[in-house]
Design an enzyme around this catalytic site. Structure first.
Site, short mmCIF file in Angstrom:
data_model
loop_
_atom_site.label_atom_id
_atom_site.label_comp_id
_atom_site.label_asym_id
_atom_site.label_seq_id
_atom_site.Cartn_x
_atom_site.Cartn_y
_atom_site.Cartn_z
N CYS A 136 0.80 -1.23 0.00
CA CYS A 136 0.00 0.00 0.00
C CYS A 136 0.83 1.28 0.00
CB CYS A 136 -0.96 -0.01 1.18
SG CYS A 136 -2.03 -1.47 1.20
N HIS A 161 -3.91 7.49 6.53
CA HIS A 161 -4.01 6.24 5.79
C HIS A 161 -5.37 5.61 6.08
CE1 HIS A 161 -2.62 2.88 3.51
NE2 HIS A 161 -2.69 2.03 4.52
N GLU A 212 -2.16 4.35 13.91
CA GLU A 212 -1.97 5.65 13.26
C GLU A 212 -2.51 6.77 14.14
OE1 GLU A 212 -2.65 7.85 8.93
OE2 GLU A 212 -3.86 6.09 9.44
N LYS A 264 -10.98 7.01 2.61
CA LYS A 264 -11.16 5.65 2.08
C LYS A 264 -12.60 5.14 2.20
CE LYS A 264 -6.43 3.85 2.28
NZ LYS A 264 -5.68 5.05 2.65
N HIS A 273 -10.05 1.38 -0.44
CA HIS A 273 -8.59 1.32 -0.31
C HIS A 273 -8.01 0.90 -1.65
CE1 HIS A 273 -4.60 0.87 0.91
NE2 HIS A 273 -4.74 0.13 1.99
N PHE A 280 2.06 -3.39 4.65
CA PHE A 280 2.51 -4.61 5.31
C PHE A 280 4.01 -4.55 5.58
CE2 PHE A 280 -1.03 -7.40 3.28
CZ PHE A 280 -1.91 -6.99 4.26
#
Length: 374
Positions: free
Chosen positions: A142, A267, A278, A296, A301, A358
């Site tokens: 991502c 994010h 976050e 999002k 996403h 990830f």
């Protein structure tokens, strides 16, 4: 060539996702709270519906991508891309095409072409039409297109290129949807980032293209920050250590204090692990409590494309003096965060956009309004 004090500006942008076929369309959908995420059949192996952000069009994904890059060229001062470097960010490359061909051929690999199937397929497709000077592909889940933006800034500042086109692109694939479902992080409804009752993310497809260059414009790319905390192969550090490090590195790169940031595009995937980490990192670093939003719930996403798409959204927030809101937020998890539930008219000089992936791969990017500078 004088490579000192080379500043990096946004020259032209273009984007497309389930929430709109243009950057203005996407931003309008965000302000209206009109989500592009809908329920679809046929993606999950167990036959259940999946809430995903699929672009509803008869055009192929490649056609959409070529059209977006053509728009960049038409809106720039360039005659062609022959001296422009291409940096692509994608998490799946040509996986969706390969899946389609595999299913069409009843489980045979005989007609799958390497150039269309590999992670380099997007660069291959774009190069065939536009003939870039050179290209590279980043595939870091991502943060793919965010890392491509970091590289673009470095190339221009070093004097290697005057113009770099960054293209973030990911299309919906069965492998991706079922992979996230296996991790237990897919939501069956439109995602609700930062909400106490959030149930997960929505896989989506999208394209974001940004031409960076040295010609002064209204918005400047002033800071990039990366980190790799490698806490877990899928989950971020629970206290957001990696996220905080990336944001601090971006501030340092921009030579800014934390209280300079006027808006943060988070994010904010809607998963329990990401939003908590976050949120903690933002609360600890930004004591002045700037407005934060995840877009999002509207775009879904878009995986490797989210870095470019959400940086374009951040640039539009600066241009329109408008902070996007958190569309589906009802009951916030962290009371310390400033999470507006309606759009806010506000002058934004500095905006920060996050992308986390990830393996603890984290990227933060800072934009600056320069239109009022002397």
């Amino acid at each position: 060539m004088n490579t000192q004090n080379r500043e990096v500006y946004l020259q032209a942008t273009s984007s497309c996702c389930s929430a709109g076929f243009s950057s203005n369309g996407i931003f309008d959908s965000i302000l209206l709270g009109t989500s592009g995420v809908n329920k679809h059949k046929g993606f999950l192996s167990d036959g259940t519906d999946s809430a995903i952000g699929k672009i509803e069009t008869m055009d192929s994904f490649d056609t959409l991508m070529l059209d977006n890059v053509e728009e960049i060229l038409n809106n720039s001062t360039l005659e062609n891309f022959h001296n422009t470097f291409l940096a692509v960010g994608t998490s799946v490359g040509g996986m969706a095409w390969a899946e389609h061909q595999f299913i069409k051929d009843s489980g045979s690999y005989k007609n799958i072409e390497l150039e269309k199937q590999s992670i380099y397929s997007i660069a291959h497709t774009l190069n065939k039409k536009f003939n870039f000077k050179d290209s590279i592909t980043f595939s870091t889940a991502c943060t793919s297109s965010s890392n491509a933006i970091v590289f673009a800034k470095e190339l221009i500042e070093a004097g290697a290129y005057d113009n770099v086109l960054v293209v973030g692109a990911d299309s919906i694939s069965y492998t991706t949807v079922n992979g996230f479902n296996a991790l237990g992080v897919l939501s069956s409804e439109v995602s609700t980032p930062f909400d106490k009752n959030r149930t997960g993310m929505n896989v989506a497809e999208g394209i974001g293209a940004i031409l960076f260059g040295t010609k002064p414009s209204k918005i400047k790319l002033v800071g990039v920050g990366c980190s790799s905390d490698a806490y877990n192969i899928t989950n971020p550090h629970p206290d957001g250590d990696g996220a905080k490090m990336a944001m601090q590195n971006a501030l340092d790169n921009a030579n800014l204090e934390a209280n300079s940031i006027d808006y943060i595009n988070a994010h904010g995937t809607g998963t329990v692990a990401n939003d908590t980490a976050e949120g903690k990192a933002i609360a600890e670093l930004f004591k002045h409590n700037p407005p934060i939003s995840s877009t999002k719930s509207i775009t879904g996403h878009t995986l490797g494309a989210c870095g470019t798409i959400e940086l374009i959204i951040s640039a539009m927030a600066i241009e329109r003096n408008t902070v996007p809101h958190n569309s589906n937020l009802i009951d916030r998890e962290l009371d310390s965060l400033n999470l507006p539930k309606t759009p806010i008219k506000k002058e934004i000089k500095f905006a920060l956009s996050n992308a986390f992936a990830f393996g603890g791969n984290n990227v933060s990017i800072i934009l600056k309004r320069v239109s009022n500078e002397n």
